[in-house]
Design an enzyme around this catalytic site. Sequence first.
Site, mmCIF file in Angstrom:
data_model
loop_
_atom_site.group_PDB
_atom_site.id
_atom_site.type_symbol
_atom_site.label_atom_id
_atom_site.label_comp_id
_atom_site.label_asym_id
_atom_site.label_seq_id
_atom_site.Cartn_x
_atom_site.Cartn_y
_atom_site.Cartn_z
ATOM 1 N N ARG A 1 0.925 -1.298 0.273
ATOM 2 C CA ARG A 1 -0.071 -0.051 0.222
ATOM 3 C C ARG A 1 0.690 1.031 0.047
ATOM 4 O O ARG A 1 0.421 2.290 0.640
ATOM 5 C CB ARG A 1 -0.992 0.009 1.200
ATOM 6 C CG ARG A 1 -2.172 -1.190 1.142
ATOM 7 C CD ARG A 1 -3.220 -0.504 0.301
ATOM 8 N NE ARG A 1 -4.271 -1.516 0.422
ATOM 9 C CZ ARG A 1 -5.350 -1.121 1.079
ATOM 10 N NH1 ARG A 1 -5.431 -0.277 1.937
ATOM 11 N NH2 ARG A 1 -6.386 -2.115 1.367
ATOM 12 N N ARG B 1 -2.985 7.061 0.977
ATOM 13 C CA ARG B 1 -3.343 8.098 1.747
ATOM 14 C C ARG B 1 -2.316 8.802 2.541
ATOM 15 O O ARG B 1 -2.550 10.052 3.093
ATOM 16 C CB ARG B 1 -4.664 8.005 2.445
ATOM 17 C CG ARG B 1 -6.198 7.646 1.465
ATOM 18 C CD ARG B 1 -7.135 7.166 2.236
ATOM 19 N NE ARG B 1 -6.806 5.656 2.796
ATOM 20 C CZ ARG B 1 -7.505 4.824 3.200
ATOM 21 N NH1 ARG B 1 -8.870 5.317 3.649
ATOM 22 N NH2 ARG B 1 -7.174 3.656 3.575
ATOM 23 N N ARG C 1 -6.565 12.167 -5.884
ATOM 24 C CA ARG C 1 -7.677 11.548 -5.567
ATOM 25 C C ARG C 1 -8.781 12.508 -5.357
ATOM 26 O O ARG C 1 -9.894 12.125 -5.913
ATOM 27 C CB ARG C 1 -7.408 10.724 -4.026
ATOM 28 C CG ARG C 1 -8.688 9.810 -3.882
ATOM 29 C CD ARG C 1 -8.384 9.174 -2.477
ATOM 30 N NE ARG C 1 -9.380 8.243 -2.020
ATOM 31 C CZ ARG C 1 -10.505 8.733 -1.420
ATOM 32 N NH1 ARG C 1 -10.886 9.998 -1.216
ATOM 33 N NH2 ARG C 1 -11.364 7.912 -0.860
ATOM 34 N N ASP D 1 -6.841 -2.428 -7.310
ATOM 35 C CA ASP D 1 -7.471 -3.152 -6.190
ATOM 36 C C ASP D 1 -7.962 -4.506 -6.333
ATOM 37 O O ASP D 1 -7.861 -4.977 -7.437
ATOM 38 C CB ASP D 1 -8.638 -2.220 -5.498
ATOM 39 C CG ASP D 1 -9.079 -2.599 -4.157
ATOM 40 O OD1 ASP D 1 -8.466 -2.066 -3.381
ATOM 41 O OD2 ASP D 1 -9.778 -3.517 -3.890
ATOM 42 N N TYR E 1 -15.232 -11.045 0.161
ATOM 43 C CA TYR E 1 -15.997 -9.871 -0.296
ATOM 44 C C TYR E 1 -17.227 -10.137 -1.208
ATOM 45 O O TYR E 1 -18.201 -9.375 -1.148
ATOM 46 C CB TYR E 1 -15.190 -8.813 -0.975
ATOM 47 C CG TYR E 1 -14.124 -8.350 -0.111
ATOM 48 C CD1 TYR E 1 -14.462 -7.392 0.807
ATOM 49 C CD2 TYR E 1 -12.683 -8.930 -0.129
ATOM 50 C CE1 TYR E 1 -13.579 -6.657 1.713
ATOM 51 C CE2 TYR E 1 -12.007 -8.157 0.789
ATOM 52 C CZ TYR E 1 -12.206 -7.170 1.835
ATOM 53 O OH TYR E 1 -11.414 -6.772 2.538
#
Length: 344
Positions: free
Chosen positions: A29, A33, A42, A79, A153
């Site tokens: 990652r 952010r 973003r 992703d 998921y």
Amino acid sequence: MPDVIESPKLLLNTLRGKKQTQTPVWLMRQAGRYLPEYRELRSQKGGFLELCYDPECAAEVTIQPIRRFGFDGAILFSDILIVPHAMGQDLWFEAGEGPRLAPRLVDAALTSLESAPARFEAIYATVRNVASQLEDKTTFMGFAGSPWTVATYMTHGQGSKDQAVTRRYAYQDEAAFAELIRAIIDHSVTYLLGQIDAGVDAIQLFDSWAGTLSPAQFEKWVIAPNAEIIARIKAVHPDLPIIGFPKGAGAKLVAYARETGADAIGLDETVDPFWAHDNLPADIPLQGNLDPLALIAGGEALENSVRHILQVFEDRPHIFNLGHGILPDTPIEHVEKLLTLVRQ
Ligand code: CP3
């Protein structure tokens, strides 16, 4: 004399089992952010998925941490949930909560989904874009989620702490669950071969929720599907390294390493480096495994943890990484410090 170095790529050589004079380093990652340049792009694009499906922006985001820190590896910005999206589920991110997928496959049949493989095309364009921009010394990694993690998921329609909905479903309707796993395997192989054709040097398989399965279910839903994906990729690209990362697998890492055919094993922060060194094959490169919270803490906690990991893996091919993804509140100076510690 050190080993003959065939490629300027420190990380790729290490994944091929050749100990290098320096330990290569990248962070899961690493685009995200904690970087102001990521947050800015973003917000311009309006959201995470919009970024993923814009090949120019996704390439820019992939390269941002390489430009800032000079990591040895770049990981494709995308992703693991792009695969369910391409299998025909709706996908969106709820602000502050995380991903949502519909219809949930505990309620709807797999056959009700309409496959949309064209969704992979934008990701392949990102790969070509990044490959054309990276320096020779940087290893470029593609990835996919492993079938079990992706299935959690797809069935529950969102993330969860213990994957209970999916574990129960796999016991109660094993035939339907096996069909779902099969469909995820097929789409993932297509997707990974597409990434390789577009220019990645190596692949990582993320099995983030492997840790909640019993040993028998782990064999069935983690080891067997990963072994099949790896065999099908190796049939086409025998020399392309594949990193397996079954997070939370603990002692089951031994069977995972023996049975999947992964070229390198990612370790999460709960694995004792001494244990891994003693119990996993001596020739298999290991990746990891700094606690992401030690990176946030910095100072002595960071220094001692980094030194310990480097020391234990001194005599085997090792790639420095975190035990899981970097957290959004990680100070940038601590990442800089980490790189200094690994490279001195
Ligand atoms: O490592 C990288 O930098 C490459 C890009 C990457 C992302 N997700 C970007 C991302 C990779 C390899 C992933 C994998 C991924 N995605 C996993 C497996 C690894 C892991 O962390 O366990 C999982 C389980 C997902 C699913 C996912 N994506 C969740 C649960 C979330 C929301 C939680 C969160 O951290 O916000 C995401 C969103 C996501 N994927 C972000 C990024 C940078 C944050 C998006 C944003 O809000 O900007």
